[in-house]
Motif scaffolding. Sequence first.
Motif, PDB file in Angstrom:
ATOM      1  N   ALA A 254      13.146  36.114  54.026  1.00 18.99           N
ATOM      2  CA  ALA A 254      12.485  35.392  55.108  1.00 18.99           C
ATOM      3  C   ALA A 254      12.670  33.900  54.847  1.00 18.99           C
ATOM      4  O   ALA A 254      12.388  33.416  53.749  1.00 18.99           O
ATOM      5  CB  ALA A 254      10.997  35.734  55.176  1.00 18.99           C
ATOM      6  N   ALA A 255      13.181  33.179  55.854  1.00 18.86           N
ATOM      7  CA  ALA A 255      13.418  31.748  55.724  1.00 18.86           C
ATOM      8  C   ALA A 255      12.799  31.025  56.922  1.00 18.86           C
ATOM      9  O   ALA A 255      12.830  31.535  58.048  1.00 18.86           O
ATOM     10  CB  ALA A 255      14.918  31.442  55.659  1.00 18.86           C
ATOM     11  N   ARG A 256      12.262  29.842  56.653  1.00 17.84           N
ATOM     12  CA  ARG A 256      11.675  29.055  57.736  1.00 17.84           C
ATOM     13  C   ARG A 256      12.214  27.636  57.683  1.00 17.84           C
ATOM     14  O   ARG A 256      12.146  26.971  56.643  1.00 17.84           O
ATOM     15  CB  ARG A 256      10.155  29.016  57.650  1.00 17.84           C
ATOM     16  CG  ARG A 256       9.517  28.362  58.879  1.00 17.84           C
ATOM     17  CD  ARG A 256       8.010  28.229  58.750  1.00 17.84           C
ATOM     18  NE  ARG A 256       7.405  27.834  60.015  1.00 17.84           N
ATOM     19  CZ  ARG A 256       7.356  26.585  60.482  1.00 17.84           C
ATOM     20  NH1 ARG A 256       7.920  25.607  59.782  1.00 17.84           N
ATOM     21  NH2 ARG A 256       6.779  26.316  61.642  1.00 17.84           N
TER      22      ARG A 256
ATOM     23  N   LEU B  97      16.664  21.738  57.008  1.00 19.04           N
ATOM     24  CA  LEU B  97      16.138  22.104  55.695  1.00 19.04           C
ATOM     25  C   LEU B  97      15.211  23.307  55.856  1.00 19.04           C
ATOM     26  O   LEU B  97      14.285  23.277  56.678  1.00 19.04           O
ATOM     27  CB  LEU B  97      15.388  20.929  55.070  1.00 19.04           C
ATOM     28  CG  LEU B  97      14.699  21.204  53.725  1.00 19.04           C
ATOM     29  CD1 LEU B  97      15.733  21.528  52.644  1.00 19.04           C
ATOM     30  CD2 LEU B  97      13.839  20.016  53.308  1.00 19.04           C
ATOM     31  N   SER B  98      15.475  24.353  55.070  1.00 17.07           N
ATOM     32  CA  SER B  98      14.672  25.576  55.148  1.00 17.07           C
ATOM     33  C   SER B  98      14.124  25.930  53.783  1.00 17.07           C
ATOM     34  O   SER B  98      14.724  25.623  52.748  1.00 17.07           O
ATOM     35  CB  SER B  98      15.518  26.750  55.666  1.00 17.07           C
ATOM     36  OG  SER B  98      16.013  26.492  56.961  1.00 17.07           O
ATOM     37  N   VAL B  99      12.991  26.594  53.786  1.00 13.55           N
ATOM     38  CA  VAL B  99      12.437  27.193  52.581  1.00 13.55           C
ATOM     39  C   VAL B  99      12.537  28.702  52.741  1.00 13.55           C
ATOM     40  O   VAL B  99      12.357  29.230  53.836  1.00 13.55           O
ATOM     41  CB  VAL B  99      10.973  26.749  52.360  1.00 13.55           C
ATOM     42  CG1 VAL B  99      10.091  27.154  53.534  1.00 13.55           C
ATOM     43  CG2 VAL B  99      10.428  27.320  51.049  1.00 13.55           C
ATOM     44  N   TYR B 100      12.895  29.414  51.659  1.00  8.49           N
ATOM     45  CA  TYR B 100      13.087  30.841  51.796  1.00  8.49           C
ATOM     46  C   TYR B 100      12.552  31.593  50.572  1.00  8.49           C
ATOM     47  O   TYR B 100      12.435  31.049  49.475  1.00  8.49           O
ATOM     48  CB  TYR B 100      14.564  31.188  52.013  1.00  8.49           C
ATOM     49  CG  TYR B 100      15.462  30.965  50.813  1.00  8.49           C
ATOM     50  CD1 TYR B 100      15.746  32.007  49.926  1.00  8.49           C
ATOM     51  CD2 TYR B 100      16.039  29.728  50.558  1.00  8.49           C
ATOM     52  CE1 TYR B 100      16.570  31.812  48.834  1.00  8.49           C
ATOM     53  CE2 TYR B 100      16.861  29.523  49.480  1.00  8.49           C
ATOM     54  CZ  TYR B 100      17.128  30.568  48.617  1.00  8.49           C
ATOM     55  OH  TYR B 100      17.940  30.367  47.527  1.00  8.49           O
TER      56      TYR B 100
ATOM     57  N   ARG C 267      17.008  25.392  51.121  1.00 10.44           N
ATOM     58  CA  ARG C 267      18.378  25.522  51.603  1.00 10.44           C
ATOM     59  C   ARG C 267      18.651  24.455  52.675  1.00 10.44           C
ATOM     60  O   ARG C 267      17.903  24.329  53.645  1.00 10.44           O
ATOM     61  CB  ARG C 267      18.607  26.911  52.180  1.00 10.44           C
ATOM     62  CG  ARG C 267      19.981  27.137  52.784  1.00 10.44           C
ATOM     63  CD  ARG C 267      20.108  28.555  53.300  1.00 10.44           C
ATOM     64  NE  ARG C 267      19.926  29.505  52.224  1.00 10.44           N
ATOM     65  CZ  ARG C 267      19.278  30.666  52.362  1.00 10.44           C
ATOM     66  NH1 ARG C 267      18.750  30.997  53.513  1.00 10.44           N
ATOM     67  NH2 ARG C 267      19.157  31.476  51.324  1.00 10.44           N
ATOM     68  N   VAL C 268      19.724  23.705  52.482  1.00  8.31           N
ATOM     69  CA  VAL C 268      20.199  22.758  53.480  1.00  8.31           C
ATOM     70  C   VAL C 268      21.468  23.333  54.095  1.00  8.31           C
ATOM     71  O   VAL C 268      22.373  23.752  53.357  1.00  8.31           O
ATOM     72  CB  VAL C 268      20.480  21.380  52.865  1.00  8.31           C
ATOM     73  CG1 VAL C 268      21.040  20.427  53.923  1.00  8.31           C
ATOM     74  CG2 VAL C 268      19.207  20.796  52.261  1.00  8.31           C
TER      75      VAL C 268
END
Length: 355
Positions: free
Chosen positions: A299-301, A309-312, A340-341
Motif C-alpha cells: 500500500a502506497a500513498r 513523493l510517496s510513502v509505502y 519513493r520518488v
Amino acid sequence: MRAYGSKKVRCVAMTLSILLGLAHASAAFADVAVPPGAALPSADQATLSLPIAQSADTQPAQATPGQDQPRPADLTPVQLPERGPQFTNFSTFETNALYKLPSRMFFSTICDNSLRLETNVYQTEDNYRQDMIYRVFPDVLAGYALTDKTRVAANYFFFRDQYTTKESLSRNIHSIGLRVDHDINLTDRTTLTPSFFGRALLTDLNDQASHELTDLIPGVTLSHRVGYADVVYAAVLGQLRWQNMFIQFQEGDQFYSIGSVMRRNLWTFWTDLTLASNFGKVRLRDGQNNQVIIMTLEAARQLSRKYPLSVYVQAQPIFNIGASSPGYAGVNFRVFGGLRVALSKPAIFPVKLPK
C-alpha cells in the motif's frame, strides 16, 4: 482534428507505465538468494529482477545452516508494477517534460529508500536469524517509441543493501541493459506484450571483489485495464544466465507472475504472486534446483498531488520449496517501510478526437 491529451492518450500512457514497470527486469526481487559457497552471484527482487522484478526490484536469502560468511547475491529478472509510477498525476515537472522533450521519447525514474525487517535471512528450515536492512535503490528507464506499438529502451539500476548485524551480507548491485517491447492489442482494454531484455550485472558483497553476470531475458506480459485506474496482469519470463560475457553458462530460470494494481485517489495498492523455478549447474549455483513462491502486498500513498513523493508499506512472505539440500527450505517474512520518488513521461502520439 489532432490533439495531445485525450482520454485515449491517458489510457495508453497508463498501460505503458504498467508494462514499463514489468519490463525493468531489475530488482523487485533483486536479492532472491545468498547461497553458500557460490563462486559467482547467481532476487527482488528482482528480481527485478528485478526484478523484474524486482526488481525488479527477484528474494529469499539462502545459506547452509550455521554459516555466516559473505556470499554472492542472486538476481532474478522479475520486476513488478510498483517500480513504475503507474497512475501518478502529472506533476509540474512531468507536464513540462511533455512539451519540451520529443513526443516519442519516454522515461521512468524511481528512487526508493527503505528499511525492512527480515525474519530468516539465510532461508533455513530452523534456527531463524533476523536482521534489519537499509536499502537505497535508484532505477532509470529511458527509451524511444519506434511506432505506437514498438519501443526500445535502456535501463540502469543500482541498489545497496546494508545489514545491521550481519554486515557480511551487505552488497552492491549494478545493472545496465537494453530491451525491446512490442504491443499486440487484443481488445480495447487488453494488451499482449512480447519483450526481450539483455543486461550485464556487476555485483560485490560487503565491498569485496566484483563479479559479472550476463542475462538474456525473453518474456511476455498480458495486461487488462479494469475501469479507468486499475490493471490486472500476468507475466511469464525466462532467464538464461552466463558468468561474465557469455563465457560460461550457469543456469536457466522461469518466472510466472499474476497480480493487480489499483488506484484510489492518492492511494495505490499492489498485489502479486510469483513462482520462480531455478535450474542450472549445481557446481556453479552451489545448490539444488529449487522453486520459490513470493507473495507481495503493498500500500502506497502519495503525500501531495504537487510532488511525486510517496510513502509505502510492503509485506512479503517467501516460501522456498522443491529442494532437498539444507539451506533451501523454510519461510522468510519481510516487512518494508520507506519513501519513493517517481517521475515519468509516456510516449505521446497524436490521436483523432471525435467530432
